[in-house]
Design an enzyme around this catalytic site. Structure first.
Site, mmCIF file in Angstrom:
data_model
loop_
_atom_site.group_PDB
_atom_site.id
_atom_site.type_symbol
_atom_site.label_atom_id
_atom_site.label_comp_id
_atom_site.label_asym_id
_atom_site.label_seq_id
_atom_site.Cartn_x
_atom_site.Cartn_y
_atom_site.Cartn_z
ATOM 1 N N GLU A 1 0.860 -1.185 0.000
ATOM 2 C CA GLU A 1 0.000 0.000 0.000
ATOM 3 C C GLU A 1 0.889 1.225 0.000
ATOM 4 O O GLU A 1 1.920 1.240 0.680
ATOM 5 C CB GLU A 1 -0.874 0.035 1.260
ATOM 6 C CG GLU A 1 -2.095 -0.839 1.160
ATOM 7 C CD GLU A 1 -2.539 -1.366 2.506
ATOM 8 O OE1 GLU A 1 -2.003 -0.915 3.535
ATOM 9 O OE2 GLU A 1 -3.408 -2.248 2.516
ATOM 10 N N TYR B 1 7.736 1.554 -7.669
ATOM 11 C CA TYR B 1 7.025 0.273 -7.651
ATOM 12 C C TYR B 1 6.594 -0.137 -9.063
ATOM 13 O O TYR B 1 6.754 -1.302 -9.457
ATOM 14 C CB TYR B 1 5.804 0.350 -6.728
ATOM 15 C CG TYR B 1 6.142 0.677 -5.292
ATOM 16 C CD1 TYR B 1 7.279 0.157 -4.685
ATOM 17 C CD2 TYR B 1 5.333 1.508 -4.524
ATOM 18 C CE1 TYR B 1 7.605 0.460 -3.375
ATOM 19 C CE2 TYR B 1 5.639 1.807 -3.214
ATOM 20 C CZ TYR B 1 6.780 1.291 -2.644
ATOM 21 O OH TYR B 1 7.103 1.588 -1.352
HETATM 22 C C1 LIG Z 1 10.551 5.983 -2.137
HETATM 23 C C2 LIG Z 1 12.059 5.945 -1.783
HETATM 24 C C3 LIG Z 1 12.316 4.749 -0.864
HETATM 25 C C4 LIG Z 1 12.861 5.779 -3.067
HETATM 26 O O1 LIG Z 1 14.225 5.636 -2.693
HETATM 27 P P1 LIG Z 1 15.413 6.214 -3.607
HETATM 28 O O2 LIG Z 1 16.678 5.632 -3.120
HETATM 29 O O3 LIG Z 1 15.336 7.685 -3.669
HETATM 30 O O4 LIG Z 1 14.999 5.607 -5.034
HETATM 31 P P2 LIG Z 1 15.976 5.280 -6.259
HETATM 32 O O5 LIG Z 1 17.100 6.243 -6.317
HETATM 33 O O6 LIG Z 1 16.301 3.835 -6.213
HETATM 34 O O7 LIG Z 1 14.995 5.573 -7.484
HETATM 35 C C5 LIG Z 1 14.075 4.599 -7.872
HETATM 36 C C6 LIG Z 1 12.908 5.245 -8.633
HETATM 37 O O8 LIG Z 1 12.139 6.064 -7.759
HETATM 38 C C7 LIG Z 1 11.611 7.150 -8.513
HETATM 39 N N1 LIG Z 1 12.215 8.399 -8.052
HETATM 40 C C8 LIG Z 1 13.270 8.535 -7.210
HETATM 41 N N2 LIG Z 1 13.495 9.843 -6.953
HETATM 42 C C9 LIG Z 1 12.559 10.526 -7.641
HETATM 43 C C10 LIG Z 1 12.238 11.906 -7.769
HETATM 44 N N3 LIG Z 1 12.940 12.859 -7.120
HETATM 45 N N4 LIG Z 1 11.189 12.259 -8.543
HETATM 46 C C11 LIG Z 1 10.456 11.325 -9.180
HETATM 47 N N5 LIG Z 1 10.712 9.981 -9.105
HETATM 48 C C12 LIG Z 1 11.750 9.603 -8.342
HETATM 49 C C13 LIG Z 1 11.994 6.903 -9.947
HETATM 50 O O9 LIG Z 1 10.999 6.055 -10.537
HETATM 51 C C14 LIG Z 1 13.297 6.152 -9.761
HETATM 52 O O10 LIG Z 1 13.657 5.421 -10.890
HETATM 53 P P3 LIG Z 1 14.702 6.046 -11.968
HETATM 54 O O11 LIG Z 1 15.917 6.416 -11.215
HETATM 55 O O12 LIG Z 1 14.890 4.934 -12.925
HETATM 56 O O13 LIG Z 1 13.998 7.231 -12.533
HETATM 57 C C15 LIG Z 1 12.519 7.262 -1.098
HETATM 58 O O14 LIG Z 1 12.100 8.345 -1.899
HETATM 59 C C16 LIG Z 1 11.951 7.459 0.307
HETATM 60 O O15 LIG Z 1 12.517 6.954 1.279
HETATM 61 N N6 LIG Z 1 10.846 8.209 0.421
HETATM 62 C C17 LIG Z 1 10.231 8.481 1.725
HETATM 63 C C18 LIG Z 1 9.622 7.243 2.308
HETATM 64 C C19 LIG Z 1 8.577 6.649 1.379
HETATM 65 O O16 LIG Z 1 7.775 7.354 0.777
HETATM 66 N N7 LIG Z 1 8.577 5.295 1.315
HETATM 67 C C20 LIG Z 1 7.608 4.554 0.529
HETATM 68 C C21 LIG Z 1 6.409 4.285 1.351
HETATM 69 S S1 LIG Z 1 5.179 3.338 0.449
#
Ligand SMILES: CC(C)(COP(=O)(O)OP(=O)(O)OC[C@H]1O[C@@H](n2cnc3c(N)ncnc32)[C@H](O)[C@@H]1OP(=O)(O)O)[C@@H](O)C(=O)NCCC(=O)NCCS
Length: 136
Positions: free
Chosen positions: A91, A103
């Site tokens: 979710e 995702y």
């Molecule tokens: C969601 C989260 C875990 C992603 O972690 P991350 O290390 O930044 O992600 P990655 O660097 O591996 O990027 C993976 C994908 O996320 C998306 N993404 C990452 N940063 C982004 C940004 N600033 N804007 C849009 N999409 C983004 C893209 O789809 C990206 O793929 P791409 O690099 O091929 O474009 C991180 O943003 C986070 O901790 N957010 C707060 C907590 C949260 O929301 N957790 C999920 C709860 S359901």
């Protein structure tokens, strides 16, 4: 907990809930560490079950956008596969397009919504599913 509280300002898990998750025999939690914890993620899978749930995933704000979140998610999907899950569910807040993008790019599709699931923010939950049999 510092990453948890900063990542989920209005709906972070309390420490006791996080501790219970970590102690549970039904899950696997992984941590990315380099000069301290940079991110973590957890999967719930009951032995013999056909499905798993992504319980949480978070990366410290200063470490985002470098592929850590994707690595953590892939590791959870690999764990689900090893435990013979066929499907993985999660979710995510409807107002979290960054997580949804991650995702979707790993094979999850939206299968439903729960209206106003996240309180007190009054935000819908998007329910997503990844069919492990469909992705290599
Ligand atoms: C969601 C989260 C875990 C992603 O972690 P991350 O290390 O930044 O992600 P990655 O660097 O591996 O990027 C993976 C994908 O996320 C998306 N993404 C990452 N940063 C982004 C940004 N600033 N804007 C849009 N999409 C983004 C893209 O789809 C990206 O793929 P791409 O690099 O091929 O474009 C991180 O943003 C986070 O901790 N957010 C707060 C907590 C949260 O929301 N957790 C999920 C709860 S359901």
């Amino acid at each position: 907990m510092a990453i948890e509280n900063a990542s989920f300002p209005t709906d972070a898990w309390p420490e006791y809930a996080m501790a219970a998750e970590l102690a549970s025999p039904h899950g696997r939690y992984i941590v990315d560490e380099e000069d301290g914890i940079r991110g973590y993620a957890g999967l719930r899978h009951l032995a013999g079950g056909a499905d798993s749930d992504v319980q949480t995933i978070a990366v410290a704000a200063e470490a985002r956008g470098q592929g850590l979140g994707r690595r953590l998610l892939r590791e959870l999907l690999e764990t689900a596969r090893e435990r013979n899950a066929r499907e993985v569910f999660l979710e995510v807040r409807a107002d979290n397009p960054v997580a949804q993008g991650l995702y979707e790019s790993e094979g999850f599709v939206e299968i439903g919504r729960r209206a106003r699931y996240y309180q007190p923010d009054d935000v819908d939950a998007v329910i997503m599913k990844c069919d492990l049999r469909r992705i290599a």
